[in-house]
Design a protein around this motif. Structure first.
Motif, PDB file in Angstrom:
ATOM      1  N   THR A   7       0.877  -1.119  -0.148  1.00  0.00           N
ATOM      2  CA  THR A   7      -0.122  -0.055   0.002  1.00  0.00           C
ATOM      3  C   THR A   7       0.860   1.392   0.333  1.00  0.00           C
ATOM      4  O   THR A   7       1.874   1.499   0.642  1.00  0.00           O
ATOM      5  CB  THR A   7      -0.763  -0.277   0.765  1.00  0.00           C
ATOM      6  N   VAL A   8       0.488   2.586  -0.576  1.00  0.00           N
ATOM      7  CA  VAL A   8       0.776   3.463  -0.668  1.00  0.00           C
ATOM      8  C   VAL A   8       0.154   4.489  -0.044  1.00  0.00           C
ATOM      9  O   VAL A   8      -1.225   4.844  -0.767  1.00  0.00           O
ATOM     10  CB  VAL A   8       1.587   4.130  -1.589  1.00  0.00           C
ATOM     11  N   TRP A  50       0.870  -1.230  -6.588  1.00  0.00           N
ATOM     12  CA  TRP A  50       0.196  -0.688  -5.595  1.00  0.00           C
ATOM     13  C   TRP A  50      -1.161  -0.758  -4.791  1.00  0.00           C
ATOM     14  O   TRP A  50      -1.870  -0.647  -6.268  1.00  0.00           O
ATOM     15  CB  TRP A  50       0.521   0.743  -5.659  1.00  0.00           C
ATOM     16  N   PRO A 241       8.121  -1.929  -4.427  1.00  0.00           N
ATOM     17  CA  PRO A 241       7.860  -2.928  -2.774  1.00  0.00           C
ATOM     18  C   PRO A 241       8.987  -3.149  -2.508  1.00  0.00           C
ATOM     19  O   PRO A 241       9.873  -3.469  -2.965  1.00  0.00           O
ATOM     20  CB  PRO A 241       7.264  -3.286  -3.394  1.00  0.00           C
TER      21      PRO A 241
END
Length: 283
Positions: A7-8, A50, A241
């Motif tokens: 996750t961002v 993402w 990542p």
């Protein structure tokens, strides 16, 4: 067994900034922080590994810091990007340009003396991995003029280039290329987490002078927000990542995820368990 997508967290202050980021995110679903009620949308950034959580936090660095800290604790992102609009502090940085924050200054730390202010600056560097990803991305973005410079954050709307605060910034934060109101809050929260990369990306919507209102009325904020969102998305396409393969979300190494209930359906299999961003059972 496939893992949930990394996750961002992409944060904004204004509705038009949020809309510019939201346009790039697919398969969106809403979620709400279980204690403070902050609403986010979670979805996929196509062509990447993402999961993106987007939030609109409102104006001001203090509220941004508190809410960003709670969102980091809740969603456990690898990175936080604050994307939006700003005013230019340099003659050669014009409306529609984008400033990627190599540093973010909190400009209000000072001791006031009869001889003038003795500045006590605070600064947070943009995460190298995100800065490098943005540098790589903008090389292929023909419609974007990007500058990798420090950004000043203060609880002011600067509309007078000859004002005392403008002179203060020129004297004590001379390398700052843009000024805005939230970046230091997000950067500080990410820093205190001890594990989250952070970056501030700002599109230039005005020249911090008396023409600001006219520029805003002419659509400069929408243009600047769109440019900042494009650079943010471009950087995330290059950003990888930690410990992952870093391939496309449409590749076999990073299968496409479709969210539903308490499971994620992947090409080639289904993972049953807590979903990142789901209100209960989050890890």
């Amino acid at each position: 067994m496939p893992e949930p997508q990394p996750t961002v967290l992409v944060l904004t202050a204004l509705p038009l900034e949020y809309a510019a980021v939201r346009a790039h995110v697919e398969h969106r679903r809403e979620d709400v922080h279980p204690t403070n009620g902050t609403q986010v949308e979670l979805g996929r950034l196509p062509g990447t590994p993402w999961q993106v959580a987007i939030g609109e936090l409102g104006e001001g660095a203090r509220a941004t810091a508190a809410l960003t800290a709670s969102l980091i604790d809740w969603l456990r992102p690898q990175a936080v990007v604050f994307a939006g609009v700003a005013g230019s502090l340099k003659d050669d940085i014009v409306i529609g340009d984008v400033v990627v924050g190599t540093k973010v200054y909190g400009i209000h730390g000072a001791k006031l003396t009869p001889g003038g202010p003795l500045v006590r600056p605070e600064a947070w560097s943009g995460s190298n991995a995100l800065v490098q990803a943005a540098r790589s991305a903008v090389r292929d973005m023909a419609g974007v003029r990007a500058h990798f410079k420090p950004i000043a954050t203060g609880d002011v709307v600067l509309a007078d280039a000859g004002s005392e605060i403008a002179r203060y910034i020129r004297e004590h934060y001379n390398d700052a290329a843009a000024i805005e109101m939230e970046g230091s809050g997000a950067a500080h929260a990410a820093h205190l987490s001890g594990q989250v990369d952070a970056l501030v990306v700002r599109g230039i919507s005005d020249r911090t002078d008396e023409r600001k209102s006219a520029a805003d009325a002419g659509g400069s904020q929408e243009r600047a927000a769109a440019q900042a969102a494009s650079v943010t998305v471009g950087a995330l396409r290059k950003y990888r990542p930690r410990g992952g393969s870093g391939g496309s979300a449409d590749s076999e190494e990073n299968p496409q995820a479709v969210y539903g209930g308490d499971h994620i359906d992947f090409r080639g299999g289904t993972f049953y368990g807590p979903v990142i961003g789901k209100q209960t059972g989050r890890q």
